[in-house]
Design a protein around this motif. Structure first.
Motif, PDB file in Angstrom:
ATOM      1  N   GLY A   5       0.796  -1.221   0.000  1.00 25.11           N
ATOM      2  CA  GLY A   5       0.000   0.000   0.000  1.00 25.11           C
ATOM      3  C   GLY A   5       0.824   1.263   0.000  1.00 25.11           C
ATOM      4  N   PRO A   6       0.417   2.256   0.812  1.00 25.92           N
ATOM      5  CA  PRO A   6       1.070   3.568   0.797  1.00 25.92           C
ATOM      6  C   PRO A   6       2.558   3.512   1.107  1.00 25.92           C
ATOM      7  N   GLU A   7       3.006   2.464   1.836  1.00 32.19           N
ATOM      8  CA  GLU A   7       4.431   2.391   2.148  1.00 32.19           C
ATOM      9  C   GLU A   7       5.280   2.287   0.882  1.00 32.19           C
ATOM     10  N   ASN A   8       4.680   1.823  -0.198  1.00 38.52           N
ATOM     11  CA  ASN A   8       5.421   1.744  -1.464  1.00 38.52           C
ATOM     12  C   ASN A   8       5.745   3.127  -2.014  1.00 38.52           C
ATOM     13  N   ILE A 119      -6.436  10.830  -8.952  1.00 38.37           N
ATOM     14  CA  ILE A 119      -6.241   9.392  -8.746  1.00 38.37           C
ATOM     15  C   ILE A 119      -4.752   9.069  -8.647  1.00 38.37           C
ATOM     16  N   GLY A 120      -3.958   9.669  -9.542  1.00 38.19           N
ATOM     17  CA  GLY A 120      -2.521   9.431  -9.523  1.00 38.19           C
ATOM     18  C   GLY A 120      -1.885   9.875  -8.226  1.00 38.19           C
ATOM     19  N   LEU A 121      -2.323  11.015  -7.694  1.00 40.34           N
ATOM     20  CA  LEU A 121      -1.764  11.533  -6.452  1.00 40.34           C
ATOM     21  C   LEU A 121      -2.116  10.648  -5.268  1.00 40.34           C
ATOM     22  N   ARG A 122      -3.322  10.106  -5.254  1.00 39.74           N
ATOM     23  CA  ARG A 122      -3.769   9.297  -4.108  1.00 39.74           C
ATOM     24  C   ARG A 122      -3.219   7.879  -4.141  1.00 39.74           C
ATOM     25  N   THR A 123      -3.012   7.328  -5.330  1.00 43.03           N
ATOM     26  CA  THR A 123      -2.642   5.909  -5.424  1.00 43.03           C
ATOM     27  C   THR A 123      -1.228   5.673  -5.923  1.00 43.03           C
ATOM     28  N   GLY A 124      -0.624   6.676  -6.531  1.00 39.64           N
ATOM     29  CA  GLY A 124       0.680   6.474  -7.127  1.00 39.64           C
ATOM     30  C   GLY A 124       0.623   5.862  -8.505  1.00 39.64           C
ATOM     31  N   LEU A 203     -13.492   6.367 -13.997  1.00 40.60           N
ATOM     32  CA  LEU A 203     -12.079   6.503 -14.321  1.00 40.60           C
ATOM     33  C   LEU A 203     -11.322   5.763 -13.232  1.00 40.60           C
ATOM     34  N   ALA A 204     -10.572   4.725 -13.592  1.00 37.99           N
ATOM     35  CA  ALA A 204     -10.008   3.859 -12.541  1.00 37.99           C
ATOM     36  C   ALA A 204      -8.697   3.229 -12.980  1.00 37.99           C
ATOM     37  N   VAL A 205      -8.029   2.632 -11.996  1.00 33.46           N
ATOM     38  CA  VAL A 205      -6.830   1.840 -12.231  1.00 33.46           C
ATOM     39  C   VAL A 205      -7.252   0.379 -12.252  1.00 33.46           C
ATOM     40  N   ARG A 206      -7.060  -0.287 -13.369  1.00 37.53           N
ATOM     41  CA  ARG A 206      -7.346  -1.721 -13.478  1.00 37.53           C
ATOM     42  C   ARG A 206      -6.029  -2.477 -13.401  1.00 37.53           C
TER      43      ARG A 206
END
Length: 210
Positions: A5-8, A119-124, A203-206
């Motif tokens: 998760g966010p640790e990455n 989305i990019g900012l929240r998930t990387g 709009l999503a990351v698949r």
């Protein structure tokens, strides 16, 4: 179960001298709670008389099976949209009656790109799929700003916009138009058809794998 998760996204000192061991980078460990998974099933019946009376080119058993399969798919689609809508912040095109996306004074690309950056900012990870309901796709393909960027002929109403054209413009791998229709009225009443996806888009990351 492992959680990546966010640790990455956290920069870490990875300096290593010759002969030294590399620094340890840990992933999180999640604790599963109680869970279960219900099944889904439907049935219908075909009388022996009905099958016997059917024409030679009409397989009543097969047609009934296909009908139930299509209804099961519709149930899955409705459940999917309900789940997605409950978990995301969305704005329906119906709620933007004063600024519809087929209005040439509106720039849908700027709106979508802003959400992609969020989305990019929240998930990387930047989104790689865009799912649009049939009304949303129609509005996008008729918007002069979109037509102009893709075809160079914003003023030409007949300028065609393909799904791949829009995918390239949005910088995603795939654009899917969700065309499923459901009957919103209860049994016994006149049919009241509605788009399963309404006037929304996703709009999503698949992920390529689990």
């Amino acid at each position: 179960f492992a959680i990546f998760g966010p640790e990455n996204l956290t920069p870490q000192d990875d300096l290593r001298s010759p002969g030294d061991e590399a620094k340890l980078a840990r992933w999180s460990l999640g604790t599963p709670g109680t869970f279960y998974c219900d099944g889904h099933a439907m049935k219908d019946k075909v009388t022996r008389e009905g099958q016997a009376d059917a024409g030679p080119n009409f397989d009543l058993m097969q047609e009934t099976t296909l009908s139930l399969t299509e209804r099961a798919k519709l149930n899955k689609e409705v459940a999917l949209v309900t789940k997605l809508a409950a978990g995301m912040t969305s704005t329906s095109l119906a709620a933007q009656t004063s600024t519809p996306w087929d209005d040439d004074n509106i720039d849908p690309l700027a709106i979508i790109k802003a959400q992609a950056l969020e989305i990019g900012l929240r998930t990387g990870k930047m989104p790689n799929i865009f799912v649009a309901s049939a009304p949303v796709w129609t509005a996008l393909s008729m918007n002069a700003n979109i037509r102009g960027l893709i075809t160079g002929a914003a003023s030409a109403k007949a300028a065609m916009v393909s799904l791949q054209d829009l995918a390239t413009l949005l910088e995603v791998d795939e654009v899917i138009v969700a065309k499923a229709v459901k009957n919103a009225s209860i049994e016994g009443q006149a049919a009241s058809n509605a788009w399963v996806w309404g006037e929304t888009a996703l709009l999503a990351v698949r992920a390529a794998n689990p």
